[in-house]
Motif scaffolding. Structure first.
Motif, mmCIF file in Angstrom:
data_model
loop_
_atom_site.group_PDB
_atom_site.id
_atom_site.type_symbol
_atom_site.label_atom_id
_atom_site.label_comp_id
_atom_site.label_asym_id
_atom_site.label_seq_id
_atom_site.Cartn_x
_atom_site.Cartn_y
_atom_site.Cartn_z
ATOM 1 N N THR A 141 1.427 -1.043 0.027
ATOM 2 C CA THR A 141 -0.061 -0.155 0.230
ATOM 3 C C THR A 141 0.833 1.030 0.175
ATOM 4 O O THR A 141 -0.050 2.403 0.035
ATOM 5 C CB THR A 141 -1.021 0.079 1.097
ATOM 6 N N ALA A 142 2.120 1.194 -0.385
ATOM 7 C CA ALA A 142 3.196 2.779 -0.088
ATOM 8 C C ALA A 142 2.919 3.264 -1.504
ATOM 9 O O ALA A 142 2.560 3.033 -2.346
ATOM 10 C CB ALA A 142 5.256 1.666 -0.157
ATOM 11 N N ASP A 143 3.122 4.082 -1.064
ATOM 12 C CA ASP A 143 2.352 5.776 -1.904
ATOM 13 C C ASP A 143 3.578 5.811 -3.373
ATOM 14 O O ASP A 143 3.965 6.321 -4.189
ATOM 15 C CB ASP A 143 2.528 7.174 -1.325
ATOM 16 N N THR A 144 5.313 4.337 -2.843
ATOM 17 C CA THR A 144 5.843 4.916 -3.735
ATOM 18 C C THR A 144 5.931 3.617 -4.218
ATOM 19 O O THR A 144 5.774 2.697 -3.377
ATOM 20 C CB THR A 144 7.363 4.676 -3.123
ATOM 21 N N THR A 145 6.522 3.081 -5.877
ATOM 22 C CA THR A 145 6.216 2.233 -6.167
ATOM 23 C C THR A 145 7.177 1.550 -7.109
ATOM 24 O O THR A 145 7.770 3.094 -7.977
ATOM 25 C CB THR A 145 4.999 2.031 -7.506
ATOM 26 N N ASP A 157 26.301 -20.221 -23.547
ATOM 27 C CA ASP A 157 27.353 -21.063 -22.615
ATOM 28 C C ASP A 157 28.066 -20.317 -21.708
ATOM 29 O O ASP A 157 28.836 -18.969 -23.149
ATOM 30 C CB ASP A 157 27.481 -21.958 -24.225
ATOM 31 N N GLY A 158 28.931 -20.664 -21.028
ATOM 32 C CA GLY A 158 30.013 -19.146 -20.218
ATOM 33 C C GLY A 158 29.147 -17.456 -19.916
ATOM 34 O O GLY A 158 30.230 -16.975 -20.011
ATOM 35 N N LYS A 159 27.572 -17.283 -21.094
ATOM 36 C CA LYS A 159 28.342 -15.918 -20.242
ATOM 37 C C LYS A 159 26.548 -15.473 -20.245
ATOM 38 O O LYS A 159 25.311 -16.830 -20.895
ATOM 39 C CB LYS A 159 28.210 -15.490 -21.833
ATOM 40 N N ALA A 160 26.273 -14.607 -19.184
ATOM 41 C CA ALA A 160 24.842 -13.829 -19.177
ATOM 42 C C ALA A 160 24.929 -12.753 -19.047
ATOM 43 O O ALA A 160 25.775 -11.868 -18.868
ATOM 44 C CB ALA A 160 23.994 -14.770 -17.784
ATOM 45 N N ASP A 161 23.690 -11.927 -19.818
ATOM 46 C CA ASP A 161 23.951 -10.399 -20.046
ATOM 47 C C ASP A 161 22.456 -10.136 -19.717
ATOM 48 O O ASP A 161 21.416 -11.366 -20.162
ATOM 49 C CB ASP A 161 23.872 -10.085 -21.538
ATOM 50 N N ALA A 162 21.653 -9.475 -18.965
ATOM 51 C CA ALA A 162 20.321 -8.693 -19.098
ATOM 52 C C ALA A 162 20.641 -7.292 -18.633
ATOM 53 O O ALA A 162 21.472 -6.481 -18.035
ATOM 54 C CB ALA A 162 20.370 -9.385 -17.389
ATOM 55 N N SER A 163 19.314 -6.586 -18.894
ATOM 56 C CA SER A 163 18.747 -5.551 -19.054
ATOM 57 C C SER A 163 17.518 -4.262 -18.745
ATOM 58 O O SER A 163 16.311 -5.770 -19.025
ATOM 59 C CB SER A 163 20.014 -4.125 -20.141
ATOM 60 N N ALA A 164 17.694 -3.799 -17.996
ATOM 61 C CA ALA A 164 16.075 -3.452 -17.330
ATOM 62 C C ALA A 164 16.085 -1.551 -17.448
ATOM 63 O O ALA A 164 16.844 -1.300 -16.618
ATOM 64 C CB ALA A 164 15.689 -4.442 -16.141
ATOM 65 N N ARG A 165 14.920 -1.572 -17.292
ATOM 66 C CA ARG A 165 14.365 -0.066 -17.336
ATOM 67 C C ARG A 165 13.785 0.124 -15.323
ATOM 68 O O ARG A 165 12.853 -0.860 -15.544
ATOM 69 C CB ARG A 165 13.667 0.852 -18.484
ATOM 70 N N PHE A 166 14.294 0.462 -14.321
ATOM 71 C CA PHE A 166 13.476 0.797 -13.434
ATOM 72 C C PHE A 166 13.466 2.059 -12.949
ATOM 73 O O PHE A 166 14.038 3.219 -13.370
ATOM 74 C CB PHE A 166 15.101 0.098 -12.170
ATOM 75 N N ILE A 167 11.628 2.156 -12.599
ATOM 76 C CA ILE A 167 10.862 3.594 -12.621
ATOM 77 C C ILE A 167 10.186 3.472 -11.279
ATOM 78 O O ILE A 167 9.957 2.295 -10.653
ATOM 79 C CB ILE A 167 9.753 3.440 -13.986
ATOM 80 N N VAL A 168 10.531 4.417 -10.728
ATOM 81 C CA VAL A 168 9.912 4.708 -9.075
ATOM 82 C C VAL A 168 9.481 5.703 -9.490
ATOM 83 O O VAL A 168 9.239 6.802 -9.901
ATOM 84 C CB VAL A 168 11.855 5.057 -8.884
ATOM 85 N N GLN A 169 8.076 5.701 -9.166
ATOM 86 C CA GLN A 169 6.885 6.555 -8.730
ATOM 87 C C GLN A 169 6.338 6.828 -7.054
ATOM 88 O O GLN A 169 6.531 6.034 -6.344
ATOM 89 C CB GLN A 169 5.552 6.055 -9.836
ATOM 90 N N ARG A 170 5.645 8.215 -7.030
ATOM 91 C CA ARG A 170 5.642 8.553 -5.689
ATOM 92 C C ARG A 170 4.403 9.432 -6.367
ATOM 93 O O ARG A 170 4.246 10.059 -6.320
ATOM 94 C CB ARG A 170 6.943 9.263 -5.200
ATOM 95 N N ALA A 171 3.345 8.897 -5.457
ATOM 96 C CA ALA A 171 2.298 9.758 -6.168
ATOM 97 C C ALA A 171 1.652 9.879 -7.094
ATOM 98 O O ALA A 171 1.708 11.175 -8.047
ATOM 99 C CB ALA A 171 2.245 10.897 -4.770
#
Length: 193
Positions: free
Chosen positions: A105-109, A121-135
């Protein structure tokens, strides 16, 4: 024309069966990674937040990621019916819950959106976009990436086990990039206006 010997016919039949079995199995074997496990490093990073900091975690609607996850002929999948995007959301939620910073129920998401995951084989890569919203207002929006590599085992079963472990670890590393980002910590720790 000479008829092939009984031994030759058996050898051909055995070879044909072996080839058929390999072809049948090569595209059909899927191994799921275990459910996400929180990491000590991420818990230490989250301990820098004030103890009263709370956030909700939610998926970004309509986001889909480009993923490739296979080691040798084994496809690696997220646990259960989860997609890799859902696995990332679960990873952030698990880390926050363990640290005592999750509140539905937090105001920050925090909204993680997986952009790509490439596990091979022998490697892993990952990328993401992180969005923080407040109210409802975006207060943090950043793309983060994680990369790892390891020596490849010659024996297929061992290579697949390594791939499964590293598939989980790349998500821990990616989430760790978020939790160690000073801008993220500052944003999450800031009191609502």
């Amino acid at each position: 024309m000479m008829k092939p010997s009984r031994e030759l016919r058996r050898a051909r039949r055995a070879a044909a069966c072996a080839i058929f079995s390999m072809l049948l199995l090569s595209g059909c074997v899927t191994q799921q990674v275990p459910p996400y496990q929180t990491s000590l490093a991420n818990q230490i990073a989250l301990s820098r937040l004030p103890p009263t900091t709370r956030a909700n975690v939610d998926a970004v609607a309509g986001e889909s990621a480009g993923t490739h996850s296979s080691v040798r002929v084994v496809k690696i999948a997220a646990p259960g019916e989860q997609s890799w995007s859902e696995y990332l959301v679960d990873a952030v939620r698990s880390e926050l819950t363990t640290a005592g910073n999750f509140d539905a129920t937090a105001d920050t998401t925090i909204a993680p959106a997986l952009i790509s995951a490439d596990i091979g084989d022998g490697k892993a890569d990952a990328s993401a976009r992180f969005i923080v919203q407040r109210a409802g207002e975006v207060v943090y929006d950043k793309r983060l990436e994680a990369h790892t590599s390891w020596s490849v085992q010659f024996i297929g079963v061992l290579a697949v086990q390594d791939g499964l472990m590293q598939a989980s670890a790349i998500f821990q590393t990616l989430v760790g990039k978020l939790f160690n980002d000073p801008d993220f910590i500052k944003t999450l720790a800031a009191r609502p206006a």
